[in-house]
Scaffold this motif. Structure first.
Motif, PDB file in Angstrom:
ATOM      1  N   MET A   1      78.535  -3.380 -17.803  1.00 15.63           N
ATOM      2  CA  MET A   1      78.381  -1.928 -17.703  1.00 15.63           C
ATOM      3  C   MET A   1      76.915  -1.540 -17.623  1.00 15.63           C
ATOM      4  SD  MET A   1      81.341  -0.430 -20.263  1.00 15.63           S
ATOM      5  CE  MET A   1      81.003   1.267 -19.792  1.00 15.63           C
ATOM      6  N   ALA A   2      76.044  -2.274 -18.309  1.00 16.21           N
ATOM      7  CA  ALA A   2      74.605  -2.018 -18.209  1.00 16.21           C
ATOM      8  C   ALA A   2      74.106  -2.307 -16.794  1.00 16.21           C
ATOM      9  CB  ALA A   2      73.848  -2.860 -19.227  1.00 16.21           C
ATOM     10  N   ILE A   3      74.625  -3.377 -16.178  1.00 20.71           N
ATOM     11  CA  ILE A   3      74.266  -3.686 -14.799  1.00 20.71           C
ATOM     12  C   ILE A   3      74.738  -2.576 -13.865  1.00 20.71           C
ATOM     13  CG2 ILE A   3      74.592  -5.294 -12.892  1.00 20.71           C
ATOM     14  CD1 ILE A   3      74.845  -7.531 -14.888  1.00 20.71           C
ATOM     15  N   ILE A   4      75.952  -2.086 -14.081  1.00 19.11           N
ATOM     16  CA  ILE A   4      76.494  -1.003 -13.246  1.00 19.11           C
ATOM     17  C   ILE A   4      75.613   0.237 -13.344  1.00 19.11           C
ATOM     18  CG2 ILE A   4      78.446   0.588 -12.973  1.00 19.11           C
ATOM     19  CD1 ILE A   4      80.297  -1.689 -13.800  1.00 19.11           C
ATOM     20  N   ARG A   5      75.203   0.594 -14.566  1.00 23.92           N
ATOM     21  CA  ARG A   5      74.333   1.755 -14.732  1.00 23.92           C
ATOM     22  C   ARG A   5      72.997   1.541 -14.031  1.00 23.92           C
ATOM     23  NH1 ARG A   5      76.618   1.744 -20.008  1.00 23.92           N
ATOM     24  NH2 ARG A   5      74.854   0.507 -20.781  1.00 23.92           N
ATOM     25  N   GLY A   6      72.454   0.328 -14.144  1.00 22.12           N
ATOM     26  CA  GLY A   6      71.177   0.041 -13.508  1.00 22.12           C
ATOM     27  C   GLY A   6      71.258   0.117 -11.992  1.00 22.12           C
ATOM     28  N   ILE A   7      72.337  -0.417 -11.396  1.00 17.35           N
ATOM     29  CA  ILE A   7      72.475  -0.397  -9.941  1.00 17.35           C
ATOM     30  C   ILE A   7      72.743   1.025  -9.458  1.00 17.35           C
ATOM     31  CG2 ILE A   7      73.838  -1.252  -8.005  1.00 17.35           C
ATOM     32  CD1 ILE A   7      74.237  -3.839  -9.508  1.00 17.35           C
ATOM     33  N   ASN A   8      73.535   1.792 -10.203  1.00 14.32           N
ATOM     34  CA  ASN A   8      73.751   3.196  -9.839  1.00 14.32           C
ATOM     35  C   ASN A   8      72.437   3.968  -9.861  1.00 14.32           C
ATOM     36  OD1 ASN A   8      76.514   3.366  -9.262  1.00 14.32           O
ATOM     37  ND2 ASN A   8      77.058   3.528 -11.418  1.00 14.32           N
TER      38      ASN A   8
ATOM     39  N   GLN B   1      75.418  -5.189   3.583  1.00  9.09           N
ATOM     40  CA  GLN B   1      74.390  -4.339   2.999  1.00  9.09           C
ATOM     41  C   GLN B   1      73.856  -4.890   1.675  1.00  9.09           C
ATOM     42  OE1 GLN B   1      76.958  -0.641   3.333  1.00  9.09           O
ATOM     43  NE2 GLN B   1      75.014   0.246   3.993  1.00  9.09           N
ATOM     44  N   VAL B   2      74.638  -5.690   1.002  1.00  9.09           N
ATOM     45  CA  VAL B   2      74.209  -6.254  -0.285  1.00  9.09           C
ATOM     46  C   VAL B   2      73.830  -7.719  -0.160  1.00  9.09           C
ATOM     47  CG1 VAL B   2      75.635  -4.616  -1.550  1.00  9.09           C
ATOM     48  CG2 VAL B   2      76.593  -6.834  -0.947  1.00  9.09           C
ATOM     49  N   LEU B   3      73.818  -8.229   1.062  1.00  6.14           N
ATOM     50  CA  LEU B   3      73.479  -9.634   1.292  1.00  6.14           C
ATOM     51  C   LEU B   3      72.044  -9.966   0.885  1.00  6.14           C
ATOM     52  CD1 LEU B   3      74.888 -12.170   2.412  1.00  6.14           C
ATOM     53  CD2 LEU B   3      73.928 -11.608   4.651  1.00  6.14           C
ATOM     54  N   PRO B   4      71.033  -9.127   1.225  1.00  6.93           N
ATOM     55  CA  PRO B   4      69.649  -9.477   0.839  1.00  6.93           C
ATOM     56  C   PRO B   4      69.470  -9.612  -0.670  1.00  6.93           C
ATOM     57  CG  PRO B   4      69.653  -7.737   2.491  1.00  6.93           C
ATOM     58  CD  PRO B   4      71.076  -7.903   2.052  1.00  6.93           C
TER      59      PRO B   4
ATOM     60  N   TYR C   1      77.169  -6.918  -6.548  1.00  8.80           N
ATOM     61  CA  TYR C   1      76.392  -5.858  -5.902  1.00  8.80           C
ATOM     62  C   TYR C   1      77.260  -4.993  -4.994  1.00  8.80           C
ATOM     63  CZ  TYR C   1      72.238  -8.362  -7.497  1.00  8.80           C
ATOM     64  OH  TYR C   1      71.280  -8.961  -8.278  1.00  8.80           O
ATOM     65  N   HIS C   2      78.361  -5.541  -4.515  1.00  9.72           N
ATOM     66  CA  HIS C   2      79.273  -4.768  -3.671  1.00  9.72           C
ATOM     67  C   HIS C   2      80.168  -3.856  -4.494  1.00  9.72           C
ATOM     68  CE1 HIS C   2      83.135  -4.207  -1.490  1.00  9.72           C
ATOM     69  NE2 HIS C   2      82.332  -3.960  -0.472  1.00  9.72           N
ATOM     70  N   SER C   3      80.620  -4.311  -5.654  1.00 19.93           N
ATOM     71  CA  SER C   3      81.619  -3.577  -6.436  1.00 19.93           C
ATOM     72  C   SER C   3      81.024  -2.685  -7.520  1.00 19.93           C
ATOM     73  CB  SER C   3      82.594  -4.574  -7.087  1.00 19.93           C
ATOM     74  OG  SER C   3      83.165  -5.424  -6.117  1.00 19.93           O
ATOM     75  N   ALA C   4      79.826  -2.994  -7.993  1.00 17.96           N
ATOM     76  CA  ALA C   4      79.285  -2.269  -9.146  1.00 17.96           C
ATOM     77  C   ALA C   4      78.884  -0.835  -8.853  1.00 17.96           C
ATOM     78  CB  ALA C   4      78.104  -3.043  -9.723  1.00 17.96           C
TER      79      ALA C   4
ATOM     80  N   ILE D   1      68.593  -7.357 -11.824  1.00 18.88           N
ATOM     81  CA  ILE D   1      68.404  -5.934 -11.557  1.00 18.88           C
ATOM     82  C   ILE D   1      67.567  -5.730 -10.301  1.00 18.88           C
ATOM     83  CG2 ILE D   1      67.555  -3.752 -12.482  1.00 18.88           C
ATOM     84  CD1 ILE D   1      70.015  -4.828 -13.887  1.00 18.88           C
ATOM     85  N   LEU D   2      66.564  -6.574 -10.083  1.00 21.91           N
ATOM     86  CA  LEU D   2      65.728  -6.452  -8.887  1.00 21.91           C
ATOM     87  C   LEU D   2      66.538  -6.684  -7.612  1.00 21.91           C
ATOM     88  CD1 LEU D   2      62.338  -8.166  -9.855  1.00 21.91           C
ATOM     89  CD2 LEU D   2      62.804  -5.748  -9.475  1.00 21.91           C
ATOM     90  N   GLY D   3      67.541  -7.562  -7.684  1.00 25.39           N
ATOM     91  CA  GLY D   3      68.406  -7.755  -6.521  1.00 25.39           C
ATOM     92  C   GLY D   3      69.109  -6.471  -6.122  1.00 25.39           C
TER      93      GLY D   3
END
Length: 285
Positions: A94-101, A193-196, A181-184, A247-249
């Motif tokens: 959930m922390a990763i999801i918040r960070g990517i959002n 779009q999330v490949l790089p 990275y696709h689902s979060a 997170i940088l990804g």
């Protein structure tokens, strides 16, 4: 990216993620060792594979935990380990999801149950992947020899397995982050779009781990500084660096998506601005 790292508080999110990971790491390890101790796998096999994946100076801490777990295995410990691992690890997701959002400048308007469900499903998926990967590392050579013997190609096994034992975990890690990275994020994205970001994170994890191991082996000795908890400190720093890479990804994917869509953060300056900023301040003074 410099502006994004500061603006999106990448370091703070990585620290939060490290906190939840360290809470879920040991319960998952207890669960894994307790589960495998009911099989024919010996504690030496478990010890060898786990310590090879961790940086130096953390081995003794893990060895002590494994020894205690193997000597006192129980079904209660197994069930509690599963529950604790799923709950705490899902908080980390959930922390990763918040960070990517935050990287995509997207507000989280999905229901809490939906977000929690996504985090738990991804946690279960990740746990299954790690379990299968661990089994592959332990039994992969035996399985490979059987397959090569069936096709009467035993002379090529050493060369092929020498590559596969590194390529298989690499591809598994890549697809794990591609799915994450696709689902979060709270927006529709295509896998291209999330490949790089997935490529960056996969390579970054290897580079960070190698550089950190080189640093510990040649320059840093956490045991001298922190005493008996030096192994734990080393493990925390390693996890923290790994989480910054994760997170940088997501930040890279978000930055590239915004560039394609013609959007940018108005307060973010070009990269050259940060290069001339010290000289600009000096001139003004």
């Amino acid at each position: 990216m410099i502006c994004r790292i500061q603006d999106d508080e990448v370091n703070a999110i990585a620290a939060q993620l490290t906190y939840y990971q360290i809470l879920s790491f040991f319960p998952f390890l207890i669960f894994l060792i307790t589960l495998l101790s009911y099989t024919t796998i010996t504690s030496q096999d478990v010890l060898k594979e786990i310590t090879e994946l961790l940086p130096d100076n953390t081995d003794q801490t893990i060895i002590n935990l494994i020894a205690e777990t193997v000597s006192s295995r129980s079904e209660t410990l197994l069930s509690l380990g599963v529950i604790a691992t799923i709950w705490t690890a899902s908080r980390g997701v959930m922390a990763i999801i918040r960070g990517i959002n935050k990287a995509y400048d997207e507000a989280e308007n999905r229901h809490y149950v939906v977000v929690r469900g996504i985090s738990i499903l991804y946690t279960l998926y990740l746990a299954l992947v790690l379990l299968l990967l661990f089994i592959m590392l332990v039994f992969g050579e035996v399985i490979g020899r059987q397959v090569f013997s069936f096709f009467d190609l035993p002379q090529y096994f050493g060369i092929v397995w020498g590559w596969l034992k590194y390529l298989i975990p690499l591809f598994v890690i890549f697809f794990v982050f591609l799915f994450l990275y696709h689902s979060a994020p709270n927006r529709k994205l295509k896998y291209r779009q999330v490949l790089p970001g997935a490529i960056f994170t996969t390579i970054g994890l290897i580079v960070v781990s190698l550089v950190f191991s080189i640093y510990i082996n040649n320059f840093g000795n956490f045991s001298k500084t922190y005493g008996s908890i030096g192994g734990v400190i080393g493990l925390l720093i390693w996890m923290y660096l790994i989480n910054i890479t994760i997170i940088l990804g997501g930040e890279i994917n978000a930055a590239l998506t915004n560039l394609r869509e013609g959007r940018r953060r108005e307060h973010c300056k070009p990269f050259g601005y940060y290069l001339i900023l010290p000289f600009k301040h000096k001139k003004e003074k």
